[in-house]
Design an enzyme around this catalytic site. Structure first.
Site, PDB file in Angstrom:
ATOM      1  CD  GLU A 119      36.343  39.658  39.708  1.00  0.00           C
ATOM      2  OE1 GLU A 119      36.934  38.593  39.982  1.00  0.00           O
ATOM      3  OE2 GLU A 119      35.490  39.751  38.815  1.00  0.00           O
ATOM      4  CG  ASP A 130      39.322  35.919  31.848  1.00  0.00           C
ATOM      5  OD1 ASP A 130      39.577  35.790  30.638  1.00  0.00           O
ATOM      6  OD2 ASP A 130      40.191  36.143  32.720  1.00  0.00           O
ATOM      7  CD  GLU A 131      34.292  37.198  35.817  1.00  0.00           C
ATOM      8  OE1 GLU A 131      34.334  35.992  36.092  1.00  0.00           O
ATOM      9  OE2 GLU A 131      34.689  38.096  36.598  1.00  0.00           O
ATOM     10  CG  HIS A 134      35.494  31.501  34.561  1.00  0.00           C
ATOM     11  ND1 HIS A 134      35.998  32.511  35.335  1.00  0.00           N
ATOM     12  CD2 HIS A 134      36.557  30.970  33.900  1.00  0.00           C
ATOM     13  CE1 HIS A 134      37.320  32.588  35.157  1.00  0.00           C
ATOM     14  NE2 HIS A 134      37.671  31.667  34.287  1.00  0.00           N
ATOM     15  CD1 TRP A 181      43.077  37.874  29.152  1.00  0.00           C
ATOM     16  CD2 TRP A 181      43.737  39.264  30.769  1.00  0.00           C
ATOM     17  NE1 TRP A 181      42.064  37.957  30.077  1.00  0.00           N
ATOM     18  CE2 TRP A 181      42.443  38.805  31.081  1.00  0.00           C
ATOM     19  CE3 TRP A 181      44.357  40.160  31.647  1.00  0.00           C
ATOM     20  CZ2 TRP A 181      41.741  39.201  32.230  1.00  0.00           C
ATOM     21  CZ3 TRP A 181      43.662  40.555  32.799  1.00  0.00           C
ATOM     22  CH2 TRP A 181      42.372  40.072  33.063  1.00  0.00           C
ATOM     23  CB  THR A 238      30.918  38.557  37.279  1.00  0.00           C
ATOM     24  OG1 THR A 238      31.000  37.203  36.852  1.00  0.00           O
ATOM     25  CG2 THR A 238      30.769  38.592  38.771  1.00  0.00           C
ATOM     26  CD  GLU A 260      32.519  32.608  37.080  1.00  0.00           C
ATOM     27  OE1 GLU A 260      32.831  33.670  36.517  1.00  0.00           O
ATOM     28  OE2 GLU A 260      33.273  32.023  37.873  1.00  0.00           O
ATOM     29  CD  GLU A 287      36.838  34.554  38.466  1.00  0.00           C
ATOM     30  OE1 GLU A 287      36.930  35.730  38.836  1.00  0.00           O
ATOM     31  OE2 GLU A 287      35.961  34.153  37.677  1.00  0.00           O
ATOM     32  CG  HIS A 328      39.011  38.635  36.747  1.00  0.00           C
ATOM     33  ND1 HIS A 328      37.921  37.792  36.766  1.00  0.00           N
ATOM     34  CD2 HIS A 328      39.710  38.311  35.629  1.00  0.00           C
ATOM     35  CE1 HIS A 328      37.967  37.008  35.701  1.00  0.00           C
ATOM     36  NE2 HIS A 328      39.040  37.292  35.005  1.00  0.00           N
TER      37      HIS A 328
HETATM   38 FE   LIG Z   1      34.092  34.844  37.792  1.00  0.00          FE
HETATM   39 FE   LIG Z   2      36.175  37.537  38.146  1.00  0.00          FE
END
Ligand SMILES: [Fe+2]
Ligand SMILES: [Fe+2]
Length: 334
Positions: free
Chosen positions: A76, A201-202, A205, A33, A172, A169, A116, A119
């Site tokens: 971020e 996403d976090e 990671h 995305w 977050t 990670e 990242e 974000h």
């Molecule tokens: Fe992150």
């Molecule tokens: Fe992030």
């Protein structure tokens, strides 16, 4: 000297699997995305209507909420600090082009940075459209934070850095997810979706970094254990530890932001303890054998730490009065 060489050897060994890690935990540019997928498209006819809706829905959100969202966004946006920090780790070689192939760790860090970067971009555009915050004050804070840098206590050690990123990670992931839940409760579907997808996403990671550490434990258990212990003794500081408002010193804004996050239940001391417990469990710290005496002591310390921290946390009181931030100025709801 000898220790350092083992670390470099371990980094080289893990590096051989970097392409598998990239495939497993990161998403190619053409498939992932982009901020535009979550925000009103400025080329669309209905753009202004959608913006009006954002601004209306944003009125439902309270003061602490904006403070937390702003600080999350600024955190971020200080991504240049994190990328340059990780690029400086032992075992990472930016110019290590061997036969046209870039160093595996540099590739990981670049691809992670690329993900990242979306974000801050997403949240910044949302905040700008919301009309609830003082963007210039926020922009100054971002520039200050990049100027001030950070010191997370890892040095250039990859073991310590991967403990830090495994922890951070997940932290977050939790905070973005909770902000999303609060937004949904107040009827802000678009913002809720944004926060949720960023949280996703976090999580990927986090899963990658904890896998790096798990792999390192196989090759170098005692040193990995000592690195983990050292990081937990120092405490995992947030990347925005030096965040500040224009005209103010370092430290003040961070404490006030973190109090706001605790009041909202977005990120609490209890979350910190649970993250530690999850890392202990996933890395199977209790089952770790063939350790040096020192590393065995570190293992025992880590096993006891969650309970010890729980006892201390019970005594901590979070201040209840919101601090007045310049970020959420005249337009902010109190
Ligand atoms: Fe992150
Ligand atoms: Fe992030």
């Amino acid at each position: 000297m000898a220790l350092k060489n083992v670390r470099l050897e371990v980094m080289k060994t893990v590096e051989k699997s970097i392409d598998e890690f990239v495939d497993k935990y990161l998403i190619p540019v053409e498939e992932i995305w982009q901020p535009t997928d979550l925000l009103p498209n400025s080329q669309d006819e209905g753009f202004f209507e959608e913006v009006t809706q954002i601004r209306e829905e944003a009125k439902e959100l309270g003061y602490d909420f904006w403070v937390v969202l702003v600080a999350d966004m600024v955190t971020e946006e200080a991504l240049p600090t994190y990328e340059s920090w990780l690029m400086d780790m032992e075992g990472v070689e930016q110019h290590g082009e061997m036969k046209g192939k870039q160093n595996g760790w540099a590739k990981w860090i670049r691809h992670w940075t690329g993900e990242e970067n979306r974000h801050g971009d997403t949240l910044n555009k949302y905040l700008y459209l919301s009309g609830r915050v003082d963007m210039k004050e926020i922009e100054k804070t971002t520039q200050y934070l990049i100027n001030d840098g950070f010191d997370i206590g890892t040095g250039r050690d990859p073991y310590r850095n991967f403990v830090y990123t495994s922890f951070q990670e997940l932290a977050t992931n939790i905070s973005h997810k909770r902000v999303g839940q609060l937004a949904r409760k107040k009827g802000n579907k678009m913002l809720a979706k944004m926060c949720n997808i960023i949280a996703g996403d976090e999580m990927r990671h986090h899963l990658a970094y904890r896998e790096f550490v798990k792999t390192i434990f196989e090759y170098d258990p005692s040193e990995m254990m000592l690195a983990f212990e050292d990081m937990m003794k120092k405490k995992i500081v947030m990347p925005a530890q030096f965040i500040r408002e224009s005209g103010q010193g370092i430290g003040e804004a961070f404490e006030n932001f973190s109090n706001a996050a605790q009041r909202l239940g977005v990120y609490t001391t209890q979350d910190y303890i649970e993250i530690l417990q999850k890392l202990n469990d996933f890395w199977e710290i209790d089952k770790m054998t063939a350790l040096t005496d020192k590393a065995e002591k570190a293992r025992d310390y880590l096993m006891k730490l969650p309970d010890r921290m729980t006892r201390i946390a019970e005594r901590i009181k979070v201040p209840q009065d919101p601090h007045q931030f310049a970020w959420v100025g005249a337009n902010g709801t109190l």
